[in-house]
Scaffold this active site. Structure first.
Site, PDB file in Angstrom:
ATOM      1  N   CYS A 111       0.803  -1.230   0.000  1.00 38.46           N
ATOM      2  CA  CYS A 111       0.000   0.000   0.000  1.00 38.46           C
ATOM      3  C   CYS A 111       0.837   1.282   0.000  1.00 38.46           C
ATOM      4  CB  CYS A 111      -1.002   0.003   1.157  1.00 38.46           C
ATOM      5  SG  CYS A 111      -0.286  -0.203   2.794  1.00 38.46           S
ATOM      6  N   ASP A 345      -7.623   5.526  -1.441  1.00 41.11           N
ATOM      7  CA  ASP A 345      -7.257   4.326  -0.704  1.00 41.11           C
ATOM      8  C   ASP A 345      -6.734   3.251  -1.662  1.00 41.11           C
ATOM      9  OD1 ASP A 345      -7.114   2.127   0.983  1.00 41.11           O
ATOM     10  OD2 ASP A 345      -8.980   2.584   2.023  1.00 41.11           O
ATOM     11  N   HIS A 347      -6.163   0.187  -0.839  1.00 41.72           N
ATOM     12  CA  HIS A 347      -6.537  -1.132  -0.321  1.00 41.72           C
ATOM     13  C   HIS A 347      -7.768  -1.701  -1.028  1.00 41.72           C
ATOM     14  CE1 HIS A 347      -4.305   0.865   2.953  1.00 41.72           C
ATOM     15  NE2 HIS A 347      -3.813  -0.342   3.160  1.00 41.72           N
TER      16      HIS A 347
END
Length: 459
Positions: A111, A345, A347
C-alpha cells in the site's frame, strides 16, 4: 523437484491470499462518504463550494429551488471531475511474477508503494498536463457513492446528478468510439492530453518494464534491504521514487528530477543544481523538480498543532499530495474539508491490466469516490510532495512555504526548513566515485534503516 514443489506451494498460497484480500478490501468503495455543504472542500490547491448565497438558500417560496440545485450540483460535479481525474493506483493481482519471489499480487503489503506511485503520478500530471486538466470521461465512471456527496441535499440533487451525467455522456461516448469526422475535428491539445494521460498511467503498469511499476520499485528497494512482501515506510518510498526517476530512460522523463529532503531540511542549492543539470540530450536546460519531504507530525500520535499547516500545504496548487495514512494502513492524502483529510485508498484489490496494449481500459486507474478521515487519526509519519517547473517556481515556493511554516510553528523549530547552500553530503548520484550499481550511499542506507525502525507498521 523440491524447489518446484516449493514454488507450487508459494503460488497456491499467493492465490489464496489474493482471494482473501480481494474479499477483505472489496468494501473500500462501498462505504459512503459524506461532505458538508457548509464548508469549502480543497483538493490539491483547488477550492470547491457546495452551497449558494445565503439569500438563495433562505428563499421559502421555492422560486430559487431549481437554480440552487443546479448551482450546487455543478460545484459537486466539478469536484467529482477533478477528483476522479487523479490517477488511482491500488493493489493488483495476477500480474507477472515479481523477480526473486512467487508473488503475483501486492495485496496486504504494497500500500505505501501504491500511495507513493499516486504522489509521483500527480507530479507527472502537473508536468505534462497541468493542474487545470480533467479527464473528459471522468463522469462516465459508475459512482456507487453518488448519493452521499452532500449531507443535507441528497434527495434534491439525485435527479440533477442523473440528468447532468446523462447529458454529458452522449457526446463523450461518440468521441471515444473512433468517429472519424469528430476525431479529425478534435482539438490538437485534447489529443495530446489523451496521449500523455495514457502514457503516464503506462509508466506505473504492473510489469517489469514499466519505469515506475511495482516490479521496478521493488528492485530499487532491494538496495535498502527490502524485498517483495516487506513493509515500506513513507521515507523509504521517497528515496525509492527518487532512484526510479533517476534511472528512467524514457526521453519524456529526462526533464523531471526528484529531490528528497535530508533530515527535514531542503538545501536550496542542491535543488537548483538538480534543476540546472545537463539533460541526457546534451542540451543545457532546467528540469522540473518534485520535492519530497519525509516528516513526523508528532511523537506517538499526530500533534493537532500541525493541522493548519497540513491544510495550508494541501491548499497549494503545486502540492502533489502526502504519502501517509493511519496505523496499519497507508493512504494518499490529496485534500481536506474542515478537520478531515480527503484521500485515495490503495486497499482495493483489482485485476492486472496490461498497459502495453493499445487502448487499454482506463477506468480502474481512476477512483470513483473520495474518502475522508479525521486528521487526529493520521499517523505522524508521512512524506509531503511539491512540484516546481522552474528554478523561479522553486524559489517562490520555498518563500511561500517558509512563511507558512513560521506562522504555523508554535514551538522553536518548524516541521522542516529551507536552507540556502548545499548539504554536507552532496548528491552521490553525480559522483563517479560510487559504483554504478550502488543505488544508495552509505549515509542514505543508514538513514533509510533508521526510517524503517521509526515509521508506522503496515499490514
Amino acid at each position: 523437484m523440491e524447489a518446484t514443489g516449493t514454488d507450487e506451494v508459494e503460488k497456491i498460497k499467493s492465490k489464496f491470499m489474493s482471494a482473501w484480500h480481494n474479499m477483505k478490501y472489496s468494501w473500500v468503495l462501498k462505504t459512503k462518504t459524506y461532505f458538508s455543504r457548509n464548508s469549502p472542500v480543497f483538493l490539491l490547491g483547488k477550492c470547491y463550494h457546495f452551497k449558494t448565497d445565503e439569500s438563495g438558500e433562505l428563499s421559502s417560496d421555492g422560486s430559487n429551488c431549481d437554480k440552487i440545485n443546479t448551482e450546487i450540483s455543478g460545484n459537486v460535479e466539478e469536484f467529482r471531475k477533478d477528483f476522479i481525474s487523479r490517477i488511482w493506483l491500488t493493489y493488483r493481482e495476477e500480474f507477472p511474477q515479481i523477480k526473486g519471489s512467487a508473488l503475483t499480487t501486492d495485496c496486504g503489503w504494497g500500500c505505501t508503494l501504491r500511495t507513493g506511485q499516486m504522489l509521483l503520478a500527480q507530479g507527472l500530471m502537473l508536468h505534462f498536463l497541468g493542474r487545470a486538466w480533467v479527464w473528459p470521461d471522468a463522469l462516465d465512471i459508475d459512482n456507487s457513492d453518488s448519493e452521499s456527496w452532500t449531507a443535507h441535499t441528497v434527495k434534491k440533487l439525485t435527479a440533477s446528478f442523473e440528468t447532468s451525467l446523462t447529458a454529458e455522456r452522449e457526446p463523450k461516448i461518440l468521441s471515444n468510439h473512433h468517429q472519424g469526422t469528430i476525431r479529425r475535428n478534435c482539438d490538437d491539445n485534447e489529443m495530446r492530453n489523451e496521449v500523455y494521460h495514457r502514457k503516464i498511467i503506462s509508466w506505473f503498469g504492473d510489469s517489469p518494464l514499466a519505469a515506475f511499476g511495482l516490479h521496478q520499485l521493488i528492485e530499487y528497494g532491494k538496495k535498502s534491504g527490502k524485498i517483495a512482501g516487506d513493509w515500506y515506510g513513507p521515507a523509504v518510498v521517497a528515496h525509492i521514487l527518487r532512484k526510479a526517476v533517476e534511472e528512467a530512460r524514457d526521453p519524456e522523463l529526462q526533464g523531471v528530477t526528484v529531490y528528497v529532503a535530508q533530515d527535514c531540511t531542503v538545501y536550496s542549492s542542491d535543488v537548483i543544481d538538480r534543476q540546472c543539470s545537463f539533460m541526457d540530450s546534451g542540451k543545457a536546460d532546467t528540469k522540473a523538480v518534485i520535492i519530497l519531504v519525509p516528516v513526523r507530525l508528532g511523537g506517538e500520535r499526530t500533534n493537532m498543532d500541525y493541522l493548519e499547516f497540513v491544510k495550508g500545504i494541501l491548499s497549494l496548487e503545486y502540492c502533489v499530495g502526502i504519502i501517509g495514512g493511519k496505523p496499519k494502513q497507508s493512504y494518499y492524502f490529496a485534500g481536506f474539508q474542515d478537520d478531515s483529510l480527503i484521500y485515495m485508498d490503495p486497499h482495493y484489490c483489482q485485476s492486472f491490466v496490461d498497459v502495453s496494449i493499445k487502448d487499454f481500459p482506463l477506468e480502474s486507474f481512476h477512483c470513483p469516490s473520495p474518502k475522508k478521515m479525521s486528521f487526529k487519526k493520521m499517523d505522524p509519519s508521512c512524506t509531503i510532495g511539491f512540484y516546481c517547473r522552474t528554478v523561479q517556481d522553486f524559489e517562490k515556493a520555498s518563500e511561500e512555504i517558509t512563511k507558512m511554516l513560521k506562522s504555523s510553528s508554535k514551538e522553536k523549530y518548524p516541521l522542516f526548513t529551507f536552507v540556502k547552500g548545499h548539504s554536507k553530503d552532496y548528491d552521490f548520484a553525480s559522483s563517479p566515485l560510487h559504483e554504478e550499481n550502488d543505488l544508495f550511499s552509505e549515509d542514505e542506507k543508514k538513514r533509510l534503516k533508521r526510517f524503517s525502525t521509526e515509521e508506522f507498521v503496515l499490514l
